[in-house]
Every structure is written in structure tokens, then in C-alpha cells.
Scaffold this motif. Sequence first.
Motif, mmCIF file in Angstrom:
data_model
loop_
_atom_site.group_PDB
_atom_site.id
_atom_site.type_symbol
_atom_site.label_atom_id
_atom_site.label_comp_id
_atom_site.label_asym_id
_atom_site.label_seq_id
_atom_site.Cartn_x
_atom_site.Cartn_y
_atom_site.Cartn_z
ATOM 1 N N VAL A 6 0.874 -1.160 0.071
ATOM 2 C CA VAL A 6 -0.027 0.002 -0.156
ATOM 3 C C VAL A 6 0.895 1.328 0.070
ATOM 4 O O VAL A 6 1.886 1.486 0.826
ATOM 5 C CB VAL A 6 -1.024 0.094 1.232
ATOM 6 C CG1 VAL A 6 -1.768 1.361 1.252
ATOM 7 C CG2 VAL A 6 -1.854 -1.127 1.229
ATOM 8 N N ASP A 7 0.521 2.191 -0.978
ATOM 9 C CA ASP A 7 1.375 3.500 -0.713
ATOM 10 C C ASP A 7 0.367 4.413 0.157
ATOM 11 O O ASP A 7 -0.575 4.523 -0.260
ATOM 12 C CB ASP A 7 1.329 4.103 -2.227
ATOM 13 C CG ASP A 7 2.366 3.458 -3.091
ATOM 14 O OD1 ASP A 7 3.166 2.614 -2.733
ATOM 15 O OD2 ASP A 7 2.086 3.488 -4.468
ATOM 16 N N ALA A 8 1.073 4.824 1.036
ATOM 17 C CA ALA A 8 0.309 5.634 2.184
ATOM 18 C C ALA A 8 0.797 6.998 2.278
ATOM 19 O O ALA A 8 1.794 7.521 1.456
ATOM 20 C CB ALA A 8 0.754 4.940 3.633
ATOM 21 N N HIS A 71 3.109 5.084 8.475
ATOM 22 C CA HIS A 71 2.851 4.838 7.332
ATOM 23 C C HIS A 71 2.503 3.408 7.094
ATOM 24 O O HIS A 71 1.486 2.711 6.555
ATOM 25 C CB HIS A 71 3.679 5.056 6.146
ATOM 26 C CG HIS A 71 4.786 4.187 5.771
ATOM 27 N ND1 HIS A 71 6.034 4.062 6.648
ATOM 28 C CD2 HIS A 71 4.908 3.330 4.948
ATOM 29 C CE1 HIS A 71 6.727 3.318 6.157
ATOM 30 N NE2 HIS A 71 5.970 2.714 5.110
ATOM 31 N N GLY A 75 -1.310 1.844 6.251
ATOM 32 C CA GLY A 75 -1.445 0.756 5.304
ATOM 33 C C GLY A 75 -2.225 -0.358 5.823
ATOM 34 O O GLY A 75 -2.757 -1.157 5.096
ATOM 35 N N TYR A 78 -5.844 0.407 6.323
ATOM 36 C CA TYR A 78 -6.418 0.261 4.817
ATOM 37 C C TYR A 78 -6.789 -0.848 4.442
ATOM 38 O O TYR A 78 -7.740 -1.228 4.090
ATOM 39 C CB TYR A 78 -5.535 1.056 3.968
ATOM 40 C CG TYR A 78 -5.847 1.034 2.417
ATOM 41 C CD1 TYR A 78 -6.886 2.069 2.064
ATOM 42 C CD2 TYR A 78 -5.394 -0.003 1.754
ATOM 43 C CE1 TYR A 78 -7.131 1.837 0.715
ATOM 44 C CE2 TYR A 78 -5.621 -0.190 0.251
ATOM 45 C CZ TYR A 78 -6.636 1.139 -0.174
ATOM 46 O OH TYR A 78 -6.891 0.888 -1.442
ATOM 47 N N LYS A 246 -4.095 9.485 3.120
ATOM 48 C CA LYS A 246 -4.907 8.740 2.169
ATOM 49 C C LYS A 246 -3.929 7.448 1.898
ATOM 50 O O LYS A 246 -3.031 7.464 2.236
ATOM 51 C CB LYS A 246 -5.266 9.537 0.787
ATOM 52 C CG LYS A 246 -6.150 10.922 1.152
ATOM 53 C CD LYS A 246 -6.171 11.678 -0.086
ATOM 54 C CE LYS A 246 -7.273 12.828 0.358
ATOM 55 N NZ LYS A 246 -7.667 13.861 -1.095
ATOM 56 N N ALA A 247 -4.606 6.529 0.923
ATOM 57 C CA ALA A 247 -3.802 5.509 0.584
ATOM 58 C C ALA A 247 -4.389 4.939 -0.684
ATOM 59 O O ALA A 247 -5.606 5.172 -1.108
ATOM 60 C CB ALA A 247 -3.986 4.450 1.891
#
Length: 258
Positions: A6-8, A71, A75, A78, A246-247
Motif C-alpha cells: 500500500v502506498d500511504a 505509514h 497501510g 487500509y 490517504k492510501a
Amino acid sequence: MKQYVVDAFTDHVFAGNPAAVCVMDKWLSEDVMMKITCENNLSETAFTVKEGDRYHLRWFTPGGEIDLCGHATLGTAYVIMNFIEPELTKVSFDTMSGELIVERKGDLYEMDFPAYELKPVDVTEDIVDALGVTPKAAYMGRDCLCILEDESQVRNLKPDMDKLLKTEGLLMHVTASGKDYDCVSRSFAPKLNVTEDPVCGSGHCHIVPYWADRLGRNEIKAYQASKRGGELYCTVEGEHILMAGKAALYSEAEINIE
């Protein structure tokens, strides 16, 4: 075993800070978790197991386990709230830093983190030598926080990683006032075998209290000025920081473990 990346602290892939997330039925040995972490070669891999109505969460860098990671927490929350238990809007984690709660608010994931107490320290020759610039001030929490003159100095900084190993603190953060944000920063972690952390949540547990005090208000919009970049929406509440971001899902994979 399923693994997500996941890109956090971003709303699109190839930005923010990537974290690998492994949601497991039971714990693996530390040796195997470290091998997975090193194989991923990301700044953090998060491992979590549900225990009762909460999740136990641990964070590993290629240099070993750490006590707090923003982060990778974002992630993990999410992943749980979108793929494991999508009916949830709040997740509680038991961690080395105590209970951490993440709540979904629209497209933001808000984390309740402890703020680090900052103590002024001397700007040493080792710090100046490692950074290549002379900070206006320095502070110590878990990490070292250095205050630079302006945003361009933060963005253009090219620290010497070998020399950073000689400085105090687990990580080295640099920050300055921003043009489009309240503050900009960068985070370096050679002691954890991570050259630059693209967006460091635990770093902002140092950075945000400084700017909240400096600016005289508790809401801070922060930008991490790494190559990938990331936005953090933070509110200081006493000894805690509500840190939201956001993620974006980059990948899902099956890990084959003998």
C-alpha cells in the motif's frame, strides 16, 4: 500467505510511502518475518494478527523491528478496512507503543499517535558534517529533528549517510516552513538500512509538535518532500497527534513460505 503493498499518505500509486502488509492467522518466527522484510526491501513491512476484537501489529525495517511506524499502520488499517473486514470504520492495534486506533473518515485514515517530547540539543559538528548545512536548531525525541532555514534547503539536502550513522537519534529529520504547506520535511534512516523514508509518520510525531508550538495552533498540514512526496493532515491534542492521510493499493500477492 497474502501480502498487500500500500502506498500511504497519497491518493495514487508511485507516490507516498510504500508499506508491505501481511495479515496472518498466527505469528511467524522473527527470523521468517525479517527474511520477508529484507526480501521486500521496503522501509517497512507490517505483520498483524487478530487477537480477540483487536489486532496485534508489529513493524519491521530491513535493519530490524521498530517501536512505531505511521505509514505502515495506515497501510495495515487500509487493508483491514477494505479487504479483510470491510464493514469496519475503526481498527484498534496493540503495539510496542501501546494502543493505536485508526478511524476511516471519508477517504482519509486518521491515526491517534503519541507525540514525542522534544528536548533542545546542541547542533554538533557531527550533525553539520553529516547534513552539509548548519541547522538553526536541533531537538531530540526518539529521533533527531533539525530545523533548516527554508524549504529549498530541505528539498536540496544531500546528507552523507555514513556520517549520519555517527549522529544521535534513531532517525534524522529535517524540516522548514513551507510555501504551500505549514511545513516541509525529509527523513533519513541509515541506522535502519533505509536511506530516505519517503513519508515518515513517526517522524511527524516529532515534526508536528514543533510546528504546532511554533505557529501557535494545533492543526498542521505537512508535506514530506522526498522524491515520492506525501501529505499529512495533523491535529495536536495534548500529548497525542491525530495524523490522517490517504492510501492507494499498489499490489496483492501470495507469498510462498515453506
